[in-house]
Design a protein around this motif. Structure first.
Motif, PDB file in Angstrom:
ATOM      1  N   UNK A  99      28.393  -9.234  -6.265  1.00 19.77           N
ATOM      2  CA  UNK A  99      27.576  -8.930  -7.541  1.00 19.77           C
ATOM      3  C   UNK A  99      25.823  -8.126  -6.061  1.00 19.77           C
ATOM      4  N   UNK A 100      26.700  -6.602  -6.290  1.00 19.31           N
ATOM      5  CA  UNK A 100      25.583  -5.604  -6.081  1.00 19.31           C
ATOM      6  C   UNK A 100      24.294  -5.441  -6.686  1.00 19.31           C
ATOM      7  N   UNK A 101      23.727  -4.870  -6.731  1.00 20.81           N
ATOM      8  CA  UNK A 101      22.228  -4.464  -6.701  1.00 20.81           C
ATOM      9  C   UNK A 101      22.558  -2.877  -6.537  1.00 20.81           C
ATOM     10  N   UNK A 102      22.103  -1.703  -7.467  1.00 19.48           N
ATOM     11  CA  UNK A 102      21.883  -0.390  -6.725  1.00 19.48           C
ATOM     12  C   UNK A 102      20.250  -0.285  -7.170  1.00 19.48           C
TER      13      UNK A 102
ATOM     14  N   UNK B  35      21.696 -14.567  -0.652  1.00 19.82           N
ATOM     15  CA  UNK B  35      21.420 -12.191  -0.801  1.00 19.82           C
ATOM     16  C   UNK B  35      20.361 -12.085   0.484  1.00 19.82           C
ATOM     17  N   UNK B  37      18.617  -7.400   0.620  1.00 20.91           N
ATOM     18  CA  UNK B  37      18.149  -6.578   0.044  1.00 20.91           C
ATOM     19  C   UNK B  37      18.069  -5.936   1.232  1.00 20.91           C
ATOM     20  N   UNK B  40      17.700   0.193   1.866  1.00 25.68           N
ATOM     21  CA  UNK B  40      17.992   0.682   0.418  1.00 25.68           C
ATOM     22  C   UNK B  40      17.624   0.591  -1.323  1.00 25.68           C
ATOM     23  N   UNK B  41      16.613  -1.225  -0.962  1.00 31.45           N
ATOM     24  CA  UNK B  41      16.637  -1.727  -2.147  1.00 31.45           C
ATOM     25  C   UNK B  41      18.167  -2.665  -2.734  1.00 31.45           C
ATOM     26  N   UNK B  42      18.955  -2.088  -1.680  1.00 36.93           N
ATOM     27  CA  UNK B  42      20.291  -2.911  -2.407  1.00 36.93           C
ATOM     28  C   UNK B  42      20.514  -3.878  -2.543  1.00 36.93           C
ATOM     29  N   UNK B  43      20.706  -5.525  -2.384  1.00 36.92           N
ATOM     30  CA  UNK B  43      21.158  -6.498  -3.014  1.00 36.92           C
ATOM     31  C   UNK B  43      22.806  -6.614  -3.074  1.00 36.92           C
ATOM     32  N   UNK B  44      22.678  -7.934  -1.627  1.00 37.24           N
ATOM     33  CA  UNK B  44      24.285  -7.354  -1.472  1.00 37.24           C
ATOM     34  C   UNK B  44      24.445  -9.358  -1.274  1.00 37.24           C
ATOM     35  N   UNK B  45      25.510 -10.323  -2.245  1.00 41.55           N
ATOM     36  CA  UNK B  45      25.391 -11.565  -2.062  1.00 41.55           C
ATOM     37  C   UNK B  45      26.154 -11.878  -0.510  1.00 41.55           C
TER      38      UNK B  45
END
Lengths: 111, 114
Positions: A99-102, B35, B37, B40-45
């Motif tokens: 699950x990756x938020x851009x 997660x 963050x 760069x504001x990418x939120x990764x599990x």
């Protein structure tokens, strides 16, 4: 990498409908479209999700194109409290899913 | 009432130190996540636990070790902190593992490594 592309920022007048687009041209048949938002210094907040039908809840509506390659989140009557970064993501399944938020769309609601 | 809570909210520490971040959810959910963050504001599990068992373990350094004493808690311990560990860490929970389960996020912990 994120599987979605969104405009970097948008403005919307208070009281008007905010329409936030999202492109997900590589979406697979088993992937859902999810929308979250993140208000400054807070955790992401779930908004809505859908597979192929349009969806509506108390917060927003989600319009998914017939080919599922893009979608639009609609906030029907935007308020100042809707100012946030809105993230569109695609998810197939929780177990083992990355699950990756851009970068999301920074929505500014103008008084 | 706070559904998913994290402590501390801010954590500033020196390189090489060991620190822990705690997460608690009072929603009765079975599944919890961590997660990261980045700038760069990418939120990764990073990790996911279901009923105290590790389900998802993404490619993170083994300096990061999650621990789930019970279903309502998922803590993150970080050994030998590095500059690159500076980020905001979010805890989240879902009822189960269904794709349609809504994720509820905590307020985040901003970690700064000097």
């Amino acid at each position: 990498d994120a599987k979605t592309t969104q405009p970097t920022s948008m403005d919307c007048a208070e009281g008007r409908a905010a329409n936030l687009p999202c492109n997900h041209s590589t979406i697979s048949g088993n992937e859902y479209v999810y929308w979250y938002r993140q208000i400054h210094s807070q955790g992401p907040q779930y908004i809505i999700h859908g597979l192929k039908n349009n969806e509506t809840n108390e917060m927003a509506s989600l319009i998914i194109t017939e080919d599922r390659k893009s979608s639009t989140l609609i906030l029907p009557h935007a308020t100042l409290r809707d100012t946030a970064v809105y993230y569109c993501i695609v998810r197939a399944r929780v177990l083992g899913d990355k699950i990756i938020f851009g970068k999301g769309t920074r929505l500014h609601i103008l008084p | 009432d706070t559904a998913v809570s994290q402590t501390p909210k801010y954590l500033v520490t020196q390189m090489g130190n060991d620190k822990s971040i705690k997460c608690e959810q009072n929603l009765g959910h079975d599944t919890m996540y961590w997660y990261k963050q980045d700038s760069k504001k990418f939120l990764k599990i990073m990790f996911s636990y279901n009923n105290k068992e590790l389900i998802i373990n993404e490619t993170v350094p083994n300096r990061f070790s999650p621990k789930s004493p019970d279903k309502a808690h998922l803590n993150l311990h970080i050994n030998s902190l590095e500059l690159g560990d500076s980020a905001v860490y979010f805890c989240a929970s879902t009822q189960g593992l269904a794709i349609t389960d809504t994720q509820y996020f905590g307020p985040g912990t901003r970690l700064t490594v000097l």
